[in-house]
Every structure is written in C-alpha cells, then in structure tokens.
Write a protein that holds these residues in place. Structure first.
Motif, mmCIF file in Angstrom:
data_model
loop_
_atom_site.group_PDB
_atom_site.id
_atom_site.type_symbol
_atom_site.label_atom_id
_atom_site.label_comp_id
_atom_site.label_asym_id
_atom_site.label_seq_id
_atom_site.Cartn_x
_atom_site.Cartn_y
_atom_site.Cartn_z
ATOM 1 N N GLY A 398 0.712 -1.116 0.147
ATOM 2 C CA GLY A 398 0.086 -0.086 0.050
ATOM 3 C C GLY A 398 0.866 1.299 -0.010
ATOM 4 N N LEU A 399 0.145 2.272 -0.456
ATOM 5 C CA LEU A 399 0.948 3.675 -0.625
ATOM 6 C C LEU A 399 1.220 4.164 0.989
ATOM 7 N N ARG A 404 0.090 9.462 -0.344
ATOM 8 C CA ARG A 404 -1.538 9.435 -0.397
ATOM 9 C C ARG A 404 -1.787 10.826 -0.288
ATOM 10 N N LEU A 440 -7.150 6.642 -7.633
ATOM 11 C CA LEU A 440 -6.635 5.669 -6.601
ATOM 12 C C LEU A 440 -7.805 5.114 -6.024
ATOM 13 N N ARG A 442 -8.210 2.212 -3.978
ATOM 14 C CA ARG A 442 -7.974 1.707 -2.919
ATOM 15 C C ARG A 442 -6.474 1.514 -2.653
ATOM 16 N N THR A 443 -6.059 1.562 -1.360
ATOM 17 C CA THR A 443 -4.680 1.221 -0.940
ATOM 18 C C THR A 443 -4.605 1.056 0.512
ATOM 19 N N ASP A 444 -4.267 -0.028 0.729
ATOM 20 C CA ASP A 444 -4.061 -0.582 2.345
ATOM 21 C C ASP A 444 -3.074 -1.590 2.344
ATOM 22 N N THR A 448 -2.618 -2.216 -3.522
ATOM 23 C CA THR A 448 -3.179 -0.787 -4.178
ATOM 24 C C THR A 448 -3.814 -0.998 -5.283
ATOM 25 N N GLU A 449 -4.759 -0.117 -5.731
ATOM 26 C CA GLU A 449 -5.265 -0.424 -7.134
ATOM 27 C C GLU A 449 -5.674 1.022 -7.526
#
Length: 466
Positions: A398-399, A404, A440, A442-444, A448-449
């Motif tokens: 994730g970022l 972010r 963006l 999602r990112t966790d 990331t997508e």
C-alpha cells in the motif's frame, strides 16, 4: 488623516461620545428643573417661617423676602389650615400647576422639554411638601422666564463639558489605536512589501510576534502562505532547472538511441530464434525511447504533446508492458496476470497509454520488491456505453501516508524511498490529455489499485485540455 484607520476611529469616537452625552442631556436638564423648583419651594418656606415668627414685618421686607425666593406669593398649609403667608401682585393669570409631590420621571422629562422649547414667559403654580415637616403643603407662584434661562445655561455648560470630554476621550483612543492596532498593521504591510520584492528569499517570511490574538492569527496565516509560496517557487525553479538539464541529456541520448536503432535493424536479420523473438520488442523499446527523448523538452515546459488518437489494441499494449516488467523482475517471486478482452480496441494514443501503464506496473513491482515477499500484479479492463476502464492492482504494502497526501504531485508523491513521484504525475497528465481520469481506487496493507477511465466520446477532450 481622515482616510486612515486611526483618523476615522477618532471621528467615530467623538461622534459616539457626543451622542451618548445628548442621551444624558435630557434627563440632566429635567433633573435641573426639578432641583430648581424644589429650591424655590424651600426658599419660599424659609421666607414664610420668618414672617410667621415675626408678624410685624413691613411690606418692603415682605417684598424682599419674595424677591429672594423668586416667587410672587407663598401659601403654606399647616394643621389643615391653608394660609396665604406672603403675597405680591401677579402680572397675569396662572397658566399651569405642577405638583412636585407625585411627579413621575416621565412627567418630569415631558415638562422639562416643554418648558425648554417654549420661549414665552408664563406664570405657573408649583406645589410641594415642606421640608423638615414644616407643614402639610406649600405652594408658590412664579415666572417661567428665569427657569428657562437657567435651564438653557445649564444645558450649554453640559454640552460644552461633553464636547471637551469627547475630544479628550477620542484623542486618547486615537493614540491607543495607533499604538495597539495601526503600528502592528503597518508592520505587517511592511513585511508583505519586503516579501513581495524577493519572494524566493525565505528570510523575508514574516515572523508572528503581535500581542493581539487576531493580529497574531493574521500574521501566522500570512507566514504559512508565504512559506508555501516560497516552497512552490523553489520547486518551480528546480523543475525549470531539471527541465533544462533533461533537455540537454535527451539531445545526446536521442543520438545514442538512434545509433542503437541502426544496430537493431541488422539484428532482425539474424537466424537465431531467440533473437527473432526478442528483436521486435527491442526495436519497439528503442523506438519508444527515441520518441520520449523527442518530447521531453515539451514536458520540461510542463506541457505534454496532445495525444495522437488512433484505434489501438489494448491487449497488445498490456502484453508489451508485462513482458518488459517480467524481465525487470528477474528471478524475484512476482507474478503478472492480465484479463483483457483480446478484441478490445480503444481510441487513444498508443505510446502515451503504454507510458501510463508502464509507470503504474513499474511502481507496483518496485513496491512488492521493497517488501521482499512474493506478490502479484494484475491488469484488467472492460467497457460500458460511455467509458473504457483499466484496473491496475497489486498485492504490495500500500501507499505510505505522504504519497497519499501528495498523490500525482511531482517530487512529493514518491511511493518508495528515493522515488520522485514523477511517474504518477506524468501518468495523470497523460490520462487527462485523453479527457479521462486516473484515480486511486484503494490502498491498504493488502495492496493498491489504480483505475484509468477513458471516455468514448471526444467531447471531454477540450475540457480536459483546459
């Protein structure tokens, strides 16, 4: 002076103090009239008591007592007996009677204003209670002329005193405002002017030091704005310098790549099967590099060339991107997956779309490599009646928070240590040039997508360019 803050404050203070004094003027004059009449009753009572004490007072002394009391006659009621104690001829009929025993404040205000506005000298009867229990009732007849003259004199003295007080008060407030407000404001203005002369100089950023809370908050807001502006100007200078340097490098690099392109033309004639399979990809990579060098000067001016829109096969572009990144991953445990309809055709600039996908996949690969764990990168695509969409997802860490916060900002949104964030900034600009959006999704900690949305209609292009 009147156009300054302190000058206008001086005038307003003077006006408001005078208004306050005018509001006090009416009750003051009414109270003066009441005291005046009560004093005449008291003097009349003293004169009548003198007569009662010595009934042999002659007419001349009686007249002197009345003149001293300022009345024409005195009536004193004692033991339920009404007695005319002192008297003299009355020049005219009595016009009004005023009973001071039960007069209300409103009655006193009304009577005072009527007397002040009426210049005619009239004869009035005034009734009141004797002082020191000297009887049940005392009444006198008197002229209103001396009363009105005394009221006017008192009122003028009140207004003169009010004017002096207002001027002194306004002057003190004027000096206080200059010291407390005007001087700090001028200091802020001087700081703004000094900063405007050289906004790149961080030493000219204002240092908040005002003692007044509101002014200090204004100084803090100004300091924050100046700090951000100075940082932006410095970043702009760095970008300009970087653009000039990259333009020079791209000139020589283009010549080198052109030479390499000549060698690849000969390699294509090799009979080696592996060379035959890899040579087209090498040629495409070198061609893209040459095209990128030719457009880097435009990017150095913070502009990208407009996309050359054609019908392109998305599966072929994604395949080239994955082949290149698979080679870059080497023996690391990173798997690549794609779910692209083979016949899916987009209206886009193939070279720019390749750069967007390459940047996104490269960032995903580097993020997974940084963890030292296995990972997967997946590219999927689809379409509806209005939009083509492409998803680029990974199973990386994730970022980070900074990435972010400054997403798509060059030199601030780097996702990996040492990263510049240029890849995402370039990709966002290229997608916007197509009238689309790079978002963006999602990112966790699970990955990331990113989603690329490209409109099927060309109506969005002018708005995107703007």
């Amino acid at each position: 002076m009147l156009n300054s803050l302190s000058g206008r404050f001086l005038v307003l203070t003077t006006v408001f103090v005078m208004l306050a004094e005018v509001m006090i003027f009416v009750p003051s004059v009414a109270r003066f009239r009441e005291d005046y009449l009560l004093l005449r009753l008291e003097r009349a009572q003293i004169a009548s008591l003198a007569l009662l004490a010595d009934e042999l007072i002659d007419a001349e002394l009686e007249r002197e007592l009345l003149d001293n009391a300022g009345v024409f006659n005195v009536v004193l009621r004692r033991d339920e007996v009404r007695q005319l104690v002192l008297s003299s001829p009355i020049p005219e009929d009595i016009s009004a009677t005023f009973d001071m025993r039960d007069a209300t404040p409103l009655t006193l205000l009304h009577d005072a204003m009527r007397r002040l506005l009426d210049p005619t000298d009239r004869i009035i009867r005034v009734m009141g209670s004797p002082v020191q229990d000297g009887g049940l009732l005392i009444e006198v007849t008197m002229e209103t002329g001396p009363l009105r003259a005394a009221m006017i004199d008192y009122g003028l003295r009140i207004l003169a005193l009010s004017a002096v007080i207002s001027v002194i008060t306004a002057l003190l407030l004027f000096l206080a405002v200059r010291a407390i407000l005007v001087k700090p404001i001028k200091g802020v203005i001087a700081a703004m002017q000094a900063y405007a002369d050289a906004p790149e100089d961080a030493r000219r950023i204002i240092i908040p030091q005002a003692g007044i809370r509101e002014l200090r908050e204004a100084e803090q807001a100004l300091a924050s704005m100046q700090t951000q502006l100075t940082g932006a100007l410095k970043q702009k200078d760095r970008l300009a310098g970087l653009g000039a340097a990259v333009s020079k490098i791209s000139h020589d690099l283009r010549n080198m790549l052109t030479s390499a392109q000549l060698f690849t033309d000969r390699i294509e004639g090799s009979d080696d099967p592996l060379v035959k399979r890899l040579a087209p990809k090498l040629v495409n990579s070198i061609t893209r590099a040459v095209n990128l060098c030719e457009t880097v000067l435009v990017f150095g001016r913070v502009e990208e060339p407009p996309p050359a829109l054609n019908r392109v096969n998305l599966a072929a572009i994604v395949s080239d991107v994955i082949d290149s990144e698979r080679l870059a991953a080497g023996e690391h445990d990173i798997s690549f997956a794609e779910d692209i309809p083979y016949s899916m055709t987009l209206r886009a600039d193939g070279e720019q779309l390749y750069r967007v996908l390459a940047n996104l996949v490269r960032n995903a690969r580097q993020a997974i490599l940084a963890t030292g764990k296995p990972g997967e990168i997946c590219i999927t695509a689809g379409e509806d009646e209005e939009t083509w969409w492409i998803h680029v997802a990974d199973t990386g860490p994730g970022l980070p928070a900074r990435a972010r916060e400054h997403l798509f900002q060059p030199f601030q949104g780097g996702a990996t240590k040492g990263g510049s964030g240029l890849g995402l900034a370039i990709s966002a600009d290229l997608v916007r040039g197509h009238g689309g959006r790079l978002e963006l999704r999602r990112t966790d900690e699970t990955g990331t997508e990113f989603v690329i949305s490209l409109p099927k209609t060309s109506m969005a292009l002018p708005a995107a360019a703007e």
